[in-house]
Design an enzyme around this catalytic site. Structure first.
Site, short mmCIF file in Angstrom:
data_model
loop_
_atom_site.label_atom_id
_atom_site.label_comp_id
_atom_site.label_asym_id
_atom_site.label_seq_id
_atom_site.Cartn_x
_atom_site.Cartn_y
_atom_site.Cartn_z
N ALA A 131 -6.51 3.64 -4.74
CA ALA A 131 -7.76 3.10 -4.16
C ALA A 131 -7.47 2.75 -2.69
CB ALA A 131 -8.29 1.91 -4.94
N LEU A 132 -6.98 3.74 -1.97
CA LEU A 132 -6.41 3.51 -0.64
C LEU A 132 -7.46 3.15 0.40
CD1 LEU A 132 -3.77 6.41 -0.56
CD2 LEU A 132 -3.49 4.04 -1.35
N HIS A 133 -7.05 2.25 1.31
CA HIS A 133 -7.91 1.82 2.42
C HIS A 133 -7.07 1.82 3.70
CE1 HIS A 133 -5.75 -1.90 1.87
NE2 HIS A 133 -6.21 -2.03 0.63
N GLY B 259 -5.60 -0.43 5.25
CA GLY B 259 -4.37 -1.22 5.18
C GLY B 259 -3.21 -0.37 4.68
N HIS B 260 -3.44 0.34 3.57
CA HIS B 260 -2.40 1.24 3.06
C HIS B 260 -2.06 2.30 4.12
CE1 HIS B 260 -4.48 0.19 -0.90
NE2 HIS B 260 -3.25 -0.16 -1.14
N LYS C 130 0.07 -8.70 3.67
CA LYS C 130 -1.05 -9.13 2.83
C LYS C 130 -0.56 -9.75 1.52
CE LYS C 130 -5.11 -8.68 0.54
NZ LYS C 130 -4.69 -8.53 -0.81
N ASP C 131 0.49 -9.12 0.93
CA ASP C 131 1.06 -9.63 -0.32
C ASP C 131 2.35 -10.36 0.02
OD1 ASP C 131 -0.75 -8.31 -2.48
OD2 ASP C 131 -0.36 -6.77 -0.99
N GLN D 60 4.88 -11.22 -2.67
CA GLN D 60 5.46 -9.98 -3.20
C GLN D 60 6.58 -9.47 -2.29
OE1 GLN D 60 3.20 -6.65 -5.13
NE2 GLN D 60 3.25 -5.82 -3.06
N MET E 212 -8.38 -6.32 3.94
CA MET E 212 -8.69 -5.11 3.15
C MET E 212 -7.91 -5.16 1.85
SD MET E 212 -8.80 -2.18 6.00
CE MET E 212 -10.02 -2.26 7.30
P1 AMP Z 1 -1.30 -2.14 -3.45
O1 AMP Z 1 -1.90 -0.78 -3.57
O2 AMP Z 1 -2.29 -3.25 -3.47
O3 AMP Z 1 -0.14 -2.34 -4.39
O4 AMP Z 1 -0.66 -2.20 -1.99
C1 AMP Z 1 0.31 -1.28 -1.55
C2 AMP Z 1 0.90 -1.75 -0.24
O5 AMP Z 1 -0.13 -1.87 0.75
C3 AMP Z 1 1.54 -3.15 -0.37
O6 AMP Z 1 2.74 -3.19 0.40
C4 AMP Z 1 0.48 -4.04 0.22
O7 AMP Z 1 0.98 -5.25 0.75
C5 AMP Z 1 -0.09 -3.16 1.33
N1 AMP Z 1 -1.43 -3.61 1.69
C6 AMP Z 1 -2.46 -3.91 0.85
N2 AMP Z 1 -3.52 -4.35 1.55
C7 AMP Z 1 -3.16 -4.33 2.86
C8 AMP Z 1 -3.81 -4.68 4.08
N3 AMP Z 1 -5.06 -5.14 4.10
N4 AMP Z 1 -3.13 -4.54 5.23
C9 AMP Z 1 -1.85 -4.06 5.24
N5 AMP Z 1 -1.18 -3.72 4.14
C10 AMP Z 1 -1.82 -3.86 2.95
#
Ligand code: AMP
Length: 281
Positions: free
Chosen positions: A32-34, A36-37, A151-152, A155, A186
């Site tokens: 569900a990439l945005h 941020g990813h 963001k995390d 984690q 995001m």
């Molecule tokens: P996720 O798909 O939520 O597991 O996130 C994958 C990676 O993208 C993790 O390292 C997150 O911290 C990073 N991430 C998620 N949201 C953002 C964001 N808004 N800005 C920057 N990195 C993000």
């Protein structure tokens, strides 16, 4: 972009890839990439010869099964976005591939306070699940650098600790949080918010800013209480925590003095969607 679904196929491909072990950036995601990813993908590609990403919704990190069931899946869009952002290899494993012996009785990591505080307190076993999957992914991908989002925040601290505990040779880079124009961080979970909720949810960013602006003159506990109340007033249905803590162990900051390392973190529900965010003070 090459798409590989098994560890064996991935290892075989990477072994033949010239210069891979010296210059490869890895971006693990749950899809569900945005933007941020994609900022992580772009940076990883700019700094390395090869960029590898994974899309895997990891069941062992969901303490709430309904949250896992509702997690958005947009894989064909994700593939397009990764390709456009310059990703070279996408690892797209099944649950069976990542956990051939099933998902119970898995290894545990001595994470100490990092897994009992904040997210760890509200999501028991969540960080064990994160470590279990990131360890498996790092063993399969063997990148020179791992890219994570601030963001995390918790984690990031947990993954660093796990890497130290198991002694993996990988550099960790942390990139800033990408936000909507109104400040909302995001997140894949934002897909489940209505237009109105997205507007209201920007209150998290405003409260983090408020804390940052006032932390020199108002006590941490007072700021946490004020922010919690203002989040509820702004439309959040409940607030798990607003916390001003030391970055290394997430212990509460008792008396803030200018220049000391501190971070403010928030977790709150907009309807049934749980959102998290943070700001370095
Ligand atoms: P996720 O798909 O939520 O597991 O996130 C994958 C990676 O993208 C993790 O390292 C997150 O911290 C990073 N991430 C998620 N949201 C953002 C964001 N808004 N800005 C920057 N990195 C993000």
């Amino acid at each position: 972009m090459i798409i590989l679904r098994t560890v064996e196929a991935l290892r075989a491909c990477l072994k033949e890839t010239e210069g891979y072990s010296r210059s490869s950036g890895f971006v693990p995601t749950m899809g569900a990439l945005h933007e941020g990813h994609l900022s992580l993908i772009v940076q990883s590609k700019a700094e390395n010869r090869y960029c590898i990403s994974s899309v895997f919704v990891n069941p062992t990190q969901f303490n709430d099964p309904s949250d896992f069931d509702k997690y958005p899946v947009t894989i064909s869009d994700d593939i397009k976005k990764l390709e456009e952002a310059g990703c070279d290899i996408l690892f797209l494993p099944s649950v069976k591939e990542m956990y051939p012996a099933g998902t119970s009785g898995l290894e545990t990591y001595a994470l100490g306070n990092l897994e009992t505080r904040l997210e760890g307190f509200y999501r028991p076993n969540h960080f064990q699940g994160v470590c279990q999957v990131v360890y498996r992914l790092l063993k399969a991908v063997q990148p020179s650098t791992l890219y994570l989002g601030q963001k995390d925040f918790q984690q990031v601290m947990v993954i660093r600790k796990m890497i130290e505990l198991v002694g993996l040779a990988v550099e960790v880079k942390i990139l800033p949080t990408m936000r909507e124009a109104n400040g909302l961080a995001m997140s894949s979970r934002n897909l489940r918010l209505s237009v109105l909720e997205r507007r209201q949810a920007s209150a998290i960013y405003q409260e983090l800013q408020m804390i940052k602006d006032q932390v020199d003159s108002v006590s941490p506990r007072k700021l946490e209480e004020l922010a919690r109340q203002q989040l509820l007033d702004a439309g959040f249905s409940s607030v798990d925590y607003v916390a001003i803590v030391q970055p290394h162990d997430l212990a509460p900051v008792e008396n803030y003095t200018p220049g000391m390392p501190a971070v403010a973190l928030v977790a709150a529900y907009m309807g049934d969607v749980r959102l998290i965010d943070n700001m370095i003070l």
